[in-house]
Design an enzyme around this catalytic site. Structure first.
Site, PDB file in Angstrom:
ATOM      1  N   THR A   1      41.954 -20.781 -15.890  1.00  0.00           N
ATOM      2  CA  THR A   1      40.681 -20.952 -15.205  1.00  0.00           C
ATOM      3  C   THR A   1      40.100 -19.571 -14.932  1.00  0.00           C
ATOM      4  O   THR A   1      40.800 -18.559 -15.056  1.00  0.00           O
ATOM      5  CB  THR A   1      40.864 -21.724 -13.880  1.00  0.00           C
TER       6      THR A   1
ATOM      7  N   HIS B   1      39.675  10.648  31.627  1.00  0.00           N
ATOM      8  CA  HIS B   1      38.358  10.181  32.078  1.00  0.00           C
ATOM      9  C   HIS B   1      37.279  11.216  31.744  1.00  0.00           C
ATOM     10  O   HIS B   1      36.217  11.238  32.352  1.00  0.00           O
ATOM     11  CB  HIS B   1      38.347   9.888  33.578  1.00  0.00           C
TER      12      HIS B   1
ATOM     13  N   SER C   1      19.687  22.404  12.248  1.00  0.00           N
ATOM     14  CA  SER C   1      18.467  21.724  12.701  1.00  0.00           C
ATOM     15  C   SER C   1      17.257  22.374  12.043  1.00  0.00           C
ATOM     16  O   SER C   1      17.210  23.600  11.882  1.00  0.00           O
ATOM     17  CB  SER C   1      18.341  21.817  14.228  1.00  0.00           C
TER      18      SER C   1
END
Length: 463
Positions: free
Chosen positions: A88, A136, A266
């Site tokens: 198949t 943190h 930039s």
């Protein structure tokens, strides 16, 4: 990787699948002429004319596999009656996909190992350089630059393990027929079940897979795609973690990713040195991680023996996952080969925070010198708040130690203050942890890839 997922590779792999099916069928007694096998073997590669012919045939037939069966038969006339015999479409499409999954992992694994090796060199070089730790994203106890890099390496080692496992677990769909029952092959071999099983095993062996899946529908279970894409998505998380850390460190000016001499950060702000490589890693890793959801959904909606709503989705999901992972590894290699560390900036930041962290050491030293712990604690508390006010309200430098030096209460330890403030005394076992980790965990994991490192070139992003 692009070549692996190209049409040329896909269709030549289909031809190889038809060839090996015919070889196995002939070995088990089907009357397939030697000439047919020879023709198929001599025409595994498609030329441009055959590719065009197959495309035209597919437009007409609306079936990609049958288009290629037809074109293969035109260049292998003796083999034409035996191409795709008993099979198949999923015999070629699914088995080919499994071949591509395995080859794709074979491409990724050495690249991942190389990134780990490059980062290990970095960790070794900077294993003893103290740096401010962050929890943190607030200043915390000191660690070292090399120790922080081992956190990235450890996750990548897990990715190396997970991707290796996925590669080793891959099986072959094999020869299963239209709905997985092998009915067509049972008919070909006149009801001989042993020969059908032998055919399945032989084709699997010819492609060097460790086993054929014991049962399938028309397709192999799409959960296999989940098993392969999951470690790639997990790797994407590791890449994001590492690249995000580097972006934050670039912001702090402690570490920079490679920045070429003529590179522009930039169009307006000429001074900018944007971490565009790490940003690209985060962008692509987000894409790779989300690709996994497609595999999850596709696996869940395969009705009964199969539906076709998986096909178009997988033609996007699988190649793009591998191509994205490949590019991510090239980016990570480039970054890890060119990381720049700025010890002076790191030292300055430590100097700004270390006086507060040293207060416990100062208290302990005073107690050993005969002082009262509670009185000392209160004096340090008052001086610390005064120094914090200078930093936060006046924008000045942390002058806590100067205040301690001027306070006669602390005279018994004035001579010891410099040693109490040595950053290396605050990094614990960081250096030893790096040595142990590299020796006990990294070296064994990289051993299978050592030979390849000798010829490895630096990553070039210009291509």
């Amino acid at each position: 990787m692009s070549l692996l997922f190209s049409n040329a590779t896909r269709f030549s792999t289909w031809r190889e699948l038809w060839l090996n099916l015919a070889i196995a069928e002939k070995e088990l007694g089907l009357p397939i002429p030697d000439q047919a096998i020879a023709e198929m073997r001599d025409n595994l590669k498609l030329n441009e004319e055959q590719m065009k012919a197959a495309a035209e045939e597919e437009k007409k037939r609306r079936h990609d596999v049958m288009a290629h069966v037809h074109v293969f038969g035109t260049v292998c006339p003796t083999a034409a009656p035996f191409v795709h015999l008993g099979a198949t479409s999923c015999y070629v499409t699914d088995n080919a996909d499994l071949i591509f999954l395995r080859r794709g992992l074979d491409i990724l694994l050495p690249k991942l190992a190389l990134v780990i090796q490059r980062l290990s060199t970095f960790a070794e070089k900077y294993k003893s350089l103290p740096t401010l730790g962050f929890t943190h994203m607030q200043p915390a106890q000191l660690t070292t630059v090399g120790k922080r890099a081992t956190l990235w390496i450890q996750e990548l080692l897990w990715d190396l393990r997970n991707i290796t496992r996925a590669r080793e677990d891959l099986g072959f769909r094999g020869v299963k027929g239209t709905t997985g029952t092998q009915a067509s092959f049972l008919q070909l071999f006149d009801g001989d079940h042993d020969k059908v099983e032998a055919l399945d095993e032989r084709v699997t062996q010819l492609f060097d897979f460790p086993y054929a899946m014991p049962v399938t529908g028309q397709t192999y279970s799409r959960k296999v795609d989940i098993d392969v894409l999951s470690p790639l998505a997990s790797f994407a998380a590791s890449a994001t973690k590492m690249a995000t850390d580097i972006r934050l460190l670039c912001h702090l000016k402690e570490i920079e990713e490679p920045f070429e001499k003529d590179q522009i950060g930039s169009s307006a702000m000429a001074y900018k040195r944007n971490p565009m490589r790490s940003e690209r890693v985060c962008s692509l890793a987000r894409w790779l991680g989300n690709i996994l959801h497609n595999a999850h959904e596709t696996a869940g909606v395969q009705w009964m023996e199969r539906t076709l709503d998986d096909s178009a989705n997988r033609r996007l999901t699988i190649p793009e996952a591998f191509l994205t992972a490949d590019v991510l590894l090239t980016l990570l290699q480039n970054i890890s080969e060119g990381l720049v560390v700025y010890p002076a900036i790191i030292a300055r930041r430590i100097a700004g925070e270390l006086p507060f962290m040293a207060t416990e050491n100062i208290i302990m030293a005073m107690v050993r010198a005969g002082g009262d712990r509670q009185i000392c604690h209160e004096k340090i508390r008052v001086l610390s708040h005064q120094a914090a006010s200078v930093v936060k309200e006046q924008g000045g430098e942390n002058d806590l130690i100067d205040r301690v030096r001027k306070d006669e209460y602390f005279a018994p330890i004035h001579a010891k203050l410099d040693s109490l403030l040595d950053p290396r005394s605050f990094t614990g076992r960081a250096e030893q942890q790096v040595d142990s980790f590299l020796q006990k965990w990294v070296e064994p994991a990289l051993q299978p890839y050592r030979e390849g490192f000798k010829n490895a070139k630096q990553a070039d992003l210009a291509v």
